[in-house]
Design a protein around this motif. Structure first.
Motif, mmCIF file in Angstrom:
data_model
loop_
_atom_site.group_PDB
_atom_site.id
_atom_site.type_symbol
_atom_site.label_atom_id
_atom_site.label_comp_id
_atom_site.label_asym_id
_atom_site.label_seq_id
_atom_site.Cartn_x
_atom_site.Cartn_y
_atom_site.Cartn_z
ATOM 1 N N ASP A 1 29.113 9.645 20.630
ATOM 2 C CA ASP A 1 30.303 9.411 21.474
ATOM 3 C C ASP A 1 31.483 8.950 20.612
ATOM 4 O OD1 ASP A 1 28.721 10.003 23.681
ATOM 5 O OD2 ASP A 1 28.177 7.913 24.017
ATOM 6 N N LEU A 2 31.172 8.134 19.611
ATOM 7 C CA LEU A 2 32.209 7.649 18.691
ATOM 8 C C LEU A 2 32.832 8.824 17.923
ATOM 9 C CD1 LEU A 2 33.596 5.130 17.386
ATOM 10 C CD2 LEU A 2 31.723 5.097 15.724
ATOM 11 N N ALA A 3 31.996 9.746 17.465
ATOM 12 C CA ALA A 3 32.486 10.928 16.735
ATOM 13 C C ALA A 3 33.382 11.777 17.636
ATOM 14 C CB ALA A 3 31.312 11.768 16.229
ATOM 15 N N LEU A 4 32.924 12.022 18.850
ATOM 16 C CA LEU A 4 33.675 12.858 19.798
ATOM 17 C C LEU A 4 35.005 12.200 20.159
ATOM 18 C CD1 LEU A 4 32.916 15.594 20.897
ATOM 19 C CD2 LEU A 4 31.912 14.482 22.896
ATOM 20 N N MET B 1 34.759 0.420 11.101
ATOM 21 C CA MET B 1 34.294 -0.907 11.526
ATOM 22 C C MET B 1 33.081 -0.802 12.453
ATOM 23 S SD MET B 1 35.842 -3.287 9.931
ATOM 24 C CE MET B 1 35.281 -4.723 10.858
ATOM 25 N N GLN B 2 33.098 0.186 13.358
ATOM 26 C CA GLN B 2 31.985 0.301 14.310
ATOM 27 C C GLN B 2 30.738 0.921 13.684
ATOM 28 O OE1 GLN B 2 32.848 1.206 18.373
ATOM 29 N NE2 GLN B 2 34.668 -0.076 18.372
ATOM 30 N N PHE C 1 24.788 1.306 9.662
ATOM 31 C CA PHE C 1 24.296 1.185 8.286
ATOM 32 C C PHE C 1 23.459 -0.085 8.073
ATOM 33 C CE2 PHE C 1 27.851 4.143 7.378
ATOM 34 C CZ PHE C 1 27.176 5.067 6.584
ATOM 35 N N GLY C 2 23.317 -0.892 9.138
ATOM 36 C CA GLY C 2 22.503 -2.103 9.032
ATOM 37 C C GLY C 2 23.225 -3.297 8.448
ATOM 38 N N VAL C 3 24.556 -3.239 8.398
ATOM 39 C CA VAL C 3 25.320 -4.367 7.849
ATOM 40 C C VAL C 3 26.403 -4.804 8.854
ATOM 41 C CG1 VAL C 3 24.885 -3.934 5.399
ATOM 42 C CG2 VAL C 3 26.757 -2.717 6.519
ATOM 43 N N GLU C 4 26.006 -4.937 10.108
ATOM 44 C CA GLU C 4 26.975 -5.306 11.151
ATOM 45 C C GLU C 4 27.517 -6.714 10.898
ATOM 46 O OE1 GLU C 4 27.386 -5.490 16.019
ATOM 47 O OE2 GLU C 4 25.398 -5.291 15.135
ATOM 48 N N PRO C 5 28.831 -6.860 10.780
ATOM 49 C CA PRO C 5 29.386 -8.194 10.537
ATOM 50 C C PRO C 5 29.487 -9.004 11.838
ATOM 51 C CG PRO C 5 31.146 -6.567 10.594
ATOM 52 C CD PRO C 5 29.868 -5.810 10.807
ATOM 53 N N ASN C 6 29.509 -10.326 11.704
ATOM 54 C CA ASN C 6 29.746 -11.179 12.869
ATOM 55 C C ASN C 6 31.252 -11.299 13.059
ATOM 56 O OD1 ASN C 6 29.999 -13.100 14.814
ATOM 57 N ND2 ASN C 6 28.683 -14.618 13.850
ATOM 58 N N LEU C 7 31.758 -10.619 14.081
ATOM 59 C CA LEU C 7 33.198 -10.631 14.368
ATOM 60 C C LEU C 7 33.519 -11.480 15.592
ATOM 61 C CD1 LEU C 7 33.809 -6.794 13.900
ATOM 62 C CD2 LEU C 7 34.449 -8.586 12.274
ATOM 63 N N ARG C 8 32.482 -11.917 16.302
ATOM 64 C CA ARG C 8 32.699 -12.647 17.553
ATOM 65 C C ARG C 8 33.044 -14.112 17.321
ATOM 66 N NH1 ARG C 8 31.448 -9.415 21.663
ATOM 67 N NH2 ARG C 8 30.078 -7.651 21.217
ATOM 68 N N SER C 9 32.409 -14.713 16.318
ATOM 69 C CA SER C 9 32.593 -16.157 16.112
ATOM 70 C C SER C 9 32.447 -16.505 14.634
ATOM 71 C CB SER C 9 31.552 -16.924 16.923
ATOM 72 O OG SER C 9 30.243 -16.510 16.543
ATOM 73 N N THR D 1 39.204 -6.763 16.776
ATOM 74 C CA THR D 1 39.444 -5.904 17.944
ATOM 75 C C THR D 1 38.794 -4.537 17.772
ATOM 76 O OG1 THR D 1 41.534 -7.022 18.383
ATOM 77 C CG2 THR D 1 41.229 -4.859 19.398
ATOM 78 N N ILE D 2 39.077 -3.887 16.640
ATOM 79 C CA ILE D 2 38.570 -2.510 16.477
ATOM 80 C C ILE D 2 37.065 -2.475 16.220
ATOM 81 C CG2 ILE D 2 40.821 -1.635 15.734
ATOM 82 C CD1 ILE D 2 39.826 -1.561 12.869
ATOM 83 N N GLY D 3 36.514 -3.583 15.752
ATOM 84 C CA GLY D 3 35.068 -3.625 15.518
ATOM 85 C C GLY D 3 34.262 -3.900 16.771
ATOM 86 N N LEU D 4 34.885 -4.552 17.753
ATOM 87 C CA LEU D 4 34.138 -5.007 18.931
ATOM 88 C C LEU D 4 34.443 -4.239 20.215
ATOM 89 C CD1 LEU D 4 34.463 -8.888 18.440
ATOM 90 C CD2 LEU D 4 32.383 -7.528 18.158
ATOM 91 N N ILE D 5 35.633 -3.699 20.319
ATOM 92 C CA ILE D 5 36.065 -3.159 21.621
ATOM 93 C C ILE D 5 35.302 -1.878 22.000
ATOM 94 C CG2 ILE D 5 37.966 -1.705 20.774
ATOM 95 C CD1 ILE D 5 39.609 -2.947 23.177
#
Length: 251
Positions: free
Chosen positions: A117-120, A141-142, A147-155, A200-204
């Motif tokens: 869905d992200l690609a489309l 960012m998403q 790749f298994g290296v999701e950063p903590n962007l929430r807190s 924003t762009i990593g989480l939305i």
């Protein structure tokens, strides 16, 4: 395992010559993952299969597959093209990089789920003329999670604070609040605005994404930060990324 005829919906994104008049074409699908198709006779002048297997073609394809190795493209039902991706070198370069990035995050036949869905979403937006670089940064960012290296962007990675002024630390794997700026040597020293954009762009969720407009200086800052995150956490060296960087250099 015996093969079967299967209908898949997908995006064609890589092609290379295979035998005299045949092609190998990669197709990205949601449930069946990334599949390499043999397209017989595709290089012959009047081949309909060849026309349906152009880069940035998308639609419904009928394939013969055993779920591993090479599959065969038998026919297609409805295929369209992202025309402006095909005809515009810069858009083409951004789209190629995005699909290459997704290709490297998954093994063949591994379902892509939300990343399809992200690609489309990304190809549609770039094709429509939305800022290609902003769309690419959203994808980058998403894709870190894939790749298994999701950063903590929430807190804040150190105290859990969710509001305030933040910076980013690659070493700590996410955002750090201003309470810890003096003790975190590994932070990137980004402007608060740039960190807010990365969050924003990593989480939305994509369906909630309105128009994101970034001024050139901010866009450059976030691009450099994302490039550094990728460089220091993943060993990719994609040719499509190199080409994109060269294209920017000559503009």
């Amino acid at each position: 395992m015996a093969g079967e005829l299967k209908e898949v919906q997908g995006i064609i994104f890589k092609r290379q010559k295979y035998k005299e008049a045949d092609l190998l074409a990669k197709i990205m699908t949601k449930e069946d993952g990334i599949i390499t198709l043999v397209v017989r006779g595709a290089l012959r002048p009047k081949s309909k299969l060849g026309a349906a297997a152009m880069n940035f073609s998308y639609g419904t394809y009928v394939i013969y597959t055993s779920g591993h190795g090479l599959s065969n493209l038998r026919t297609y039902k409805e295929v369209k093209q992202f025309d402006s991706l095909y005809n515009d070198l810069t858009k083409n370069a951004y789209a190629s990089f995005i699909l290459d990035l997704i290709d490297h995050a998954f093994i063949e036949y591994q379902p892509l789920g939300k990343y399809y869905d992200l690609a489309l979403f990304a190809l549609n937006k770039i094709n429509q003329g939305v800022d290609s670089e902003v769309i690419t940064q959203i994808v980058q960012m998403q894709m870190l999670a894939a790749f298994g290296v999701e950063p903590n962007l929430r807190s804040c990675v150190l105290c859990g604070k969710t509001q305030g002024i933040f910076d980013y630390s690659i070493k700590l794997g996410g955002i750090v609040c201003s309470d810890h700026f003096r003790v975190v040597n590994s932070r990137l020293h980004l402007t608060p605005k740039a960190v807010a954009v990365l969050r924003t762009i990593g989480l939305i969720p994509l369906n909630r994404l309105g128009k994101i407009k970034l001024d050139p200086a901010l866009k450059k800052e976030t691009r450099q930060a994302i490039d550094r995150i990728y460089r220091e956490t993943l060993d990719l060296n994609l040719k499509t990324k190199k080409f994109l960087d060269e294209l920017k250099f000559f503009k």
